[in-house]
Design a protein around this motif. Structure first.
Motif, PDB file in Angstrom:
ATOM      1  N   TYR A  94      19.785   7.053 -11.380  1.00  0.00           N
ATOM      2  CA  TYR A  94      20.230   7.192 -12.774  1.00  0.00           C
ATOM      3  C   TYR A  94      21.563   6.488 -13.007  1.00  0.00           C
ATOM      4  CZ  TYR A  94      21.704   9.519 -17.083  1.00  0.00           C
ATOM      5  OH  TYR A  94      22.143   9.775 -18.360  1.00  0.00           O
ATOM      6  N   HIS A 145      10.861   5.336 -24.928  1.00  0.00           N
ATOM      7  CA  HIS A 145      10.120   5.414 -23.673  1.00  0.00           C
ATOM      8  C   HIS A 145      10.514   6.661 -22.887  1.00  0.00           C
ATOM      9  CE1 HIS A 145       8.075   4.077 -20.044  1.00  0.00           C
ATOM     10  NE2 HIS A 145       9.210   4.200 -19.374  1.00  0.00           N
ATOM     11  N   ARG A 146      11.829   6.923 -22.831  1.00  0.00           N
ATOM     12  CA  ARG A 146      12.297   8.111 -22.115  1.00  0.00           C
ATOM     13  C   ARG A 146      11.856   9.391 -22.821  1.00  0.00           C
ATOM     14  NH1 ARG A 146      16.419   9.084 -18.321  1.00  0.00           N
ATOM     15  NH2 ARG A 146      16.900   6.865 -18.320  1.00  0.00           N
ATOM     16  N   MET A 151      18.714   8.129 -24.856  1.00  0.00           N
ATOM     17  CA  MET A 151      17.392   8.712 -25.009  1.00  0.00           C
ATOM     18  C   MET A 151      16.526   7.754 -25.839  1.00  0.00           C
ATOM     19  SD  MET A 151      15.309  11.040 -24.191  1.00  0.00           S
ATOM     20  CE  MET A 151      16.302  12.308 -23.448  1.00  0.00           C
ATOM     21  N   LEU A 211      15.506  13.253 -16.980  1.00  0.00           N
ATOM     22  CA  LEU A 211      15.151  12.630 -18.253  1.00  0.00           C
ATOM     23  C   LEU A 211      15.994  13.173 -19.414  1.00  0.00           C
ATOM     24  CD1 LEU A 211      11.248  12.550 -17.905  1.00  0.00           C
ATOM     25  CD2 LEU A 211      12.816  10.620 -17.751  1.00  0.00           C
TER      26      LEU A 211
END
Length: 337
Positions: free
Chosen positions: A178, A36-37, A33, A227
């Motif tokens: 992902y 940006h995420r 994490m 995300l």
């Protein structure tokens, strides 16, 4: 006994195949994490809440939903209806989960890790919980079951808000990006999953099964799950370690209980047989006669008598000359003088 030996050999062959495969590749990093995420997650969450608020307050978004519904796209372009009926299957949870699980299962086999399958399972579980709870909680009716023109149709027992097909397409095809091992593959797969999920969402609007706002909320719901996956990576790693530890225990227990395979017989070198010695024949001892040797018999000199001159054979079968004082055999004693 033969069946148990065959099963043992097969299991040993499978374990040997797994041991020969490379361990988890070192260049595959686990997403974290990052800042940006985190920014993307926060922005998507704000977009999600804004869509929900716009529908609840019956804003311009609801009026747009009704305008698209009255436009009836399936009547405007009927030629693509048959194709889109099949294309929308790319958003159904069952077929897409089977296809993606088959690909990720092959990757797990080659890379000696179950992380791809565990990540897919975690994402689908989050999808069912979050999207399912939102559907049941808001209870919005679809375009085909709308009751009042211009209303948001919320709280009437429906289950279409957000769009499950759209959210499932985002999660199922996005999980491939992902789990991509390289940056280039991640970019290509991200673009492909975005196009696929966008097409599935618009197809549901074309078929009249969802409002446009349902599709927008479905995109946001699926993106939120992708995300948020890095937060669940530690749990996935612990689950993977637990599965491998369980596999090792089962393997050790099976090898202890399984009968040991019979040891192969050592090759025996055949040698030519030696020629058997013939038994010695014992020498025969000379047999001495019990009696003395008879002297040779010399025939009397003179000419031999011919057969016709010999004494004739008597009726009793004897060549002896007859005697006057003797009676032939079989005569009675009374006949004597």
């Amino acid at each position: 006994m033969r069946t148990e030996r065959k099963l043992t050999r097969r299991l040993d062959r499978v374990f040997a195949r797994l041991d020969r495969e490379p361990e988890r590749p070192a260049h595959i990093d686990v997403p974290r994490m990052s800042r940006h995420r985190a920014v993307l997650f926060s922005s998507t969450l704000a977009f999600y809440l804004a869509i929900v608020w716009a529908v609840i307050t019956t804003s311009w978004l609801v009026r747009l939903d009704w305008q698209v519904m009255f436009f009836r796209p399936y009547q405007q372009w009927p030629g693509i209806h048959a194709f889109l009926d099949y294309y929308v299957v790319l958003g159904q949870r069952g077929p897409t989960a089977v296809m993606v699980a088959a690909w990720l299962g092959w990757r797990s086999w080659r890379q000696h890790t179950v992380r791809p399958l565990l990540t897919l399972a975690a994402s689908l579980l989050l999808l069912n919980i979050t999207v399912g709870a939102a559907k049941l909680g808001m209870g919005r009716l679809g375009p085909h079951y709308a009751t009042v023109i211009g209303s948001n149709e919320m709280g009437l027992g429906g289950d279409i808000f957000p769009s499950g097909h759209t959210a499932n397409a985002v999660v199922t095809w996005g999980i491939l990006a992902y789990l991509a091992s390289t940056a280039r593959a991640r970019r290509w797969l991200s673009a492909l999953s975005a196009i696929t999920s966008l097409g599935v969402g618009l197809t549901t609007v074309y078929l009249g099964t969802h409002w446009l706002s349902d599709v927008l909320l479905g995109w946001a719901a699926g993106l939120l799950i992708l995300l948020a996956l890095p937060w669940f990576e530690p749990l996935i790693s612990r689950a993977e370690n637990a599965l491998f530890a369980l596999r090792d225990r089962l393997r050790a227990r099976w090898r202890r209980t399984a009968p040991a395979p019979a040891a192969p017989l050592a090759p025996v070198a055949l040698q030519p047989l030696a020629k058997a010695a013939e038994p010695a024949v014992p020498a025969r001892e000379p047999v001495t006669p019990a009696r003395g040797s008879r002297p040779p018999i010399h025939l009397a000199p003179g000419p031999h008598t011919a057969r016709s001159e010999r004494t004739p054979v008597t009726p009793a079968g004897s060549r002896r000359p007859p005697h006057a004082d003797r009676l032939p055999r079989g005569a009675s004693q009374a006949a004597r003088p």
